[in-house]
Design a protein around this motif. Sequence first.
Motif, PDB file in Angstrom:
ATOM      1  N   ILE A  80      -0.578 -28.096   5.618  1.00 32.41           N
ATOM      2  CA  ILE A  80       0.345 -27.940   6.746  1.00 32.41           C
ATOM      3  C   ILE A  80      -0.456 -28.052   8.031  1.00 32.41           C
ATOM      4  CG2 ILE A  80       1.893 -26.356   7.972  1.00 32.41           C
ATOM      5  CD1 ILE A  80       2.539 -25.033   5.314  1.00 32.41           C
ATOM      6  N   SER A  81       0.142 -28.683   9.014  1.00 38.21           N
ATOM      7  CA  SER A  81      -0.480 -28.787  10.322  1.00 38.21           C
ATOM      8  C   SER A  81       0.596 -28.497  11.371  1.00 38.21           C
ATOM      9  CB  SER A  81      -1.048 -30.198  10.513  1.00 38.21           C
ATOM     10  OG  SER A  81      -1.701 -30.306  11.744  1.00 38.21           O
ATOM     11  N   ILE A  82       0.396 -27.426  12.157  1.00 42.77           N
ATOM     12  CA  ILE A  82       1.363 -27.026  13.173  1.00 42.77           C
ATOM     13  C   ILE A  82       0.682 -27.085  14.533  1.00 42.77           C
ATOM     14  CG2 ILE A  82       2.907 -25.201  13.971  1.00 42.77           C
ATOM     15  CD1 ILE A  82       2.869 -24.131  11.049  1.00 42.77           C
ATOM     16  N   ARG A  83       1.255 -27.875  15.419  1.00 36.44           N
ATOM     17  CA  ARG A  83       0.683 -28.065  16.743  1.00 36.44           C
ATOM     18  C   ARG A  83       1.387 -27.161  17.769  1.00 36.44           C
ATOM     19  NH1 ARG A  83      -1.177 -31.770  14.021  1.00 36.44           N
ATOM     20  NH2 ARG A  83      -2.276 -33.657  14.380  1.00 36.44           N
ATOM     21  N   PRO A  84       0.745 -26.895  18.894  1.00 39.76           N
ATOM     22  CA  PRO A  84       1.362 -26.056  19.923  1.00 39.76           C
ATOM     23  C   PRO A  84       2.752 -26.589  20.306  1.00 39.76           C
ATOM     24  CG  PRO A  84      -0.921 -26.491  20.494  1.00 39.76           C
ATOM     25  CD  PRO A  84      -0.599 -27.356  19.305  1.00 39.76           C
ATOM     26  N   GLY A  85       3.703 -25.669  20.411  1.00 40.28           N
ATOM     27  CA  GLY A  85       5.059 -26.032  20.812  1.00 40.28           C
ATOM     28  C   GLY A  85       5.967 -26.436  19.669  1.00 40.28           C
ATOM     29  N   GLU A  86       5.419 -26.683  18.484  1.00 40.21           N
ATOM     30  CA  GLU A  86       6.252 -27.060  17.346  1.00 40.21           C
ATOM     31  C   GLU A  86       6.956 -25.830  16.786  1.00 40.21           C
ATOM     32  OE1 GLU A  86       4.435 -30.954  15.169  1.00 40.21           O
ATOM     33  OE2 GLU A  86       3.531 -29.045  14.610  1.00 40.21           O
ATOM     34  N   ILE A  87       8.150 -26.060  16.304  1.00 41.71           N
ATOM     35  CA  ILE A  87       8.900 -25.024  15.597  1.00 41.71           C
ATOM     36  C   ILE A  87       8.869 -25.405  14.129  1.00 41.71           C
ATOM     37  CG2 ILE A  87      11.156 -23.953  15.279  1.00 41.71           C
ATOM     38  CD1 ILE A  87      11.680 -24.580  18.257  1.00 41.71           C
ATOM     39  N   PHE A  88       8.477 -24.465  13.294  1.00 41.61           N
ATOM     40  CA  PHE A  88       8.232 -24.764  11.889  1.00 41.61           C
ATOM     41  C   PHE A  88       8.957 -23.738  11.033  1.00 41.61           C
ATOM     42  CE2 PHE A  88       5.798 -25.113   8.001  1.00 41.61           C
ATOM     43  CZ  PHE A  88       5.510 -26.465   7.936  1.00 41.61           C
ATOM     44  N   GLY A  89       9.704 -24.188  10.061  1.00 38.55           N
ATOM     45  CA  GLY A  89      10.409 -23.283   9.162  1.00 38.55           C
ATOM     46  C   GLY A  89      10.001 -23.516   7.724  1.00 38.55           C
ATOM     47  N   VAL A  90      10.055 -22.472   6.945  1.00 34.05           N
ATOM     48  CA  VAL A  90       9.759 -22.563   5.517  1.00 34.05           C
ATOM     49  C   VAL A  90      10.977 -22.027   4.786  1.00 34.05           C
ATOM     50  CG1 VAL A  90       8.223 -21.835   3.652  1.00 34.05           C
ATOM     51  CG2 VAL A  90       7.298 -22.199   5.941  1.00 34.05           C
ATOM     52  N   ILE A  91      11.575 -22.853   3.931  1.00 34.66           N
ATOM     53  CA  ILE A  91      12.743 -22.434   3.170  1.00 34.66           C
ATOM     54  C   ILE A  91      12.493 -22.687   1.689  1.00 34.66           C
ATOM     55  CG2 ILE A  91      14.353 -22.831   5.071  1.00 34.66           C
ATOM     56  CD1 ILE A  91      15.177 -25.441   3.700  1.00 34.66           C
ATOM     57  N   GLY A  92      13.187 -21.958   0.867  1.00 44.15           N
ATOM     58  CA  GLY A  92      13.053 -22.154  -0.571  1.00 44.15           C
ATOM     59  C   GLY A  92      13.677 -21.006  -1.331  1.00 44.15           C
ATOM     60  N   LEU A  93      13.765 -21.181  -2.609  1.00 43.74           N
ATOM     61  CA  LEU A  93      14.342 -20.168  -3.477  1.00 43.74           C
ATOM     62  C   LEU A  93      13.457 -18.927  -3.535  1.00 43.74           C
ATOM     63  CD1 LEU A  93      15.382 -22.495  -6.434  1.00 43.74           C
ATOM     64  CD2 LEU A  93      16.862 -21.523  -4.681  1.00 43.74           C
ATOM     65  N   SER A  94      14.043 -17.842  -3.970  1.00 41.09           N
ATOM     66  CA  SER A  94      13.297 -16.616  -4.186  1.00 41.09           C
ATOM     67  C   SER A  94      12.180 -16.880  -5.186  1.00 41.09           C
ATOM     68  CB  SER A  94      14.239 -15.529  -4.728  1.00 41.09           C
ATOM     69  OG  SER A  94      13.529 -14.351  -4.992  1.00 41.09           O
ATOM     70  N   GLY A  95      10.974 -16.427  -4.850  1.00 44.08           N
ATOM     71  CA  GLY A  95       9.833 -16.631  -5.740  1.00 44.08           C
ATOM     72  C   GLY A  95       9.118 -17.954  -5.548  1.00 44.08           C
ATOM     73  N   ALA A  96       9.524 -18.734  -4.542  1.00 44.80           N
ATOM     74  CA  ALA A  96       8.918 -20.046  -4.322  1.00 44.80           C
ATOM     75  C   ALA A  96       7.567 -19.994  -3.615  1.00 44.80           C
ATOM     76  CB  ALA A  96       9.882 -20.943  -3.528  1.00 44.80           C
ATOM     77  N   GLY A  97       7.207 -18.825  -3.046  1.00 48.98           N
ATOM     78  CA  GLY A  97       5.901 -18.694  -2.403  1.00 48.98           C
ATOM     79  C   GLY A  97       5.937 -18.595  -0.893  1.00 48.98           C
ATOM     80  N   LYS A  98       7.116 -18.464  -0.304  1.00 51.83           N
ATOM     81  CA  LYS A  98       7.231 -18.396   1.160  1.00 51.83           C
ATOM     82  C   LYS A  98       6.476 -17.202   1.735  1.00 51.83           C
ATOM     83  CE  LYS A  98      11.647 -18.041   0.865  1.00 51.83           C
ATOM     84  NZ  LYS A  98      11.827 -18.025  -0.577  1.00 51.83           N
TER      85      LYS A  98
END
Length: 93
Positions: free
Chosen positions: A29-47
């Motif tokens: 994963i690479s997140i740059r300044p100003g980016e909005i980043f979300g992580v979604i997934g099923l329960s137990g997926a590692g979020k």
Amino acid sequence: MQPIIELKGLTKRFGSGETEVAALNGIDISIRPGEIFGVIGLSGAGKSTLVRCINLLEQPDSGDLLLNGEKVNRKGYDIDRMRMKVGMIFQSF
């Protein structure tokens, strides 16, 4: 623009032998300044494991975690200094 958060091949496993589970397996994963980043997934997926690894509440088994270009999951790194700049809100606080 340099990423503020960068994960390279991040892996985290729980258990051992036949009960071993890869919660994270080679995450990039690479997140740059100003980016909005979300992580979604099923329960137990590692979020939650992913977020806990970014804040070093969990130590990744392998891979690199860089904050502002500095590798923070290395021996001798001042985790307290990093946590003054990185925060998280717990799901069930």
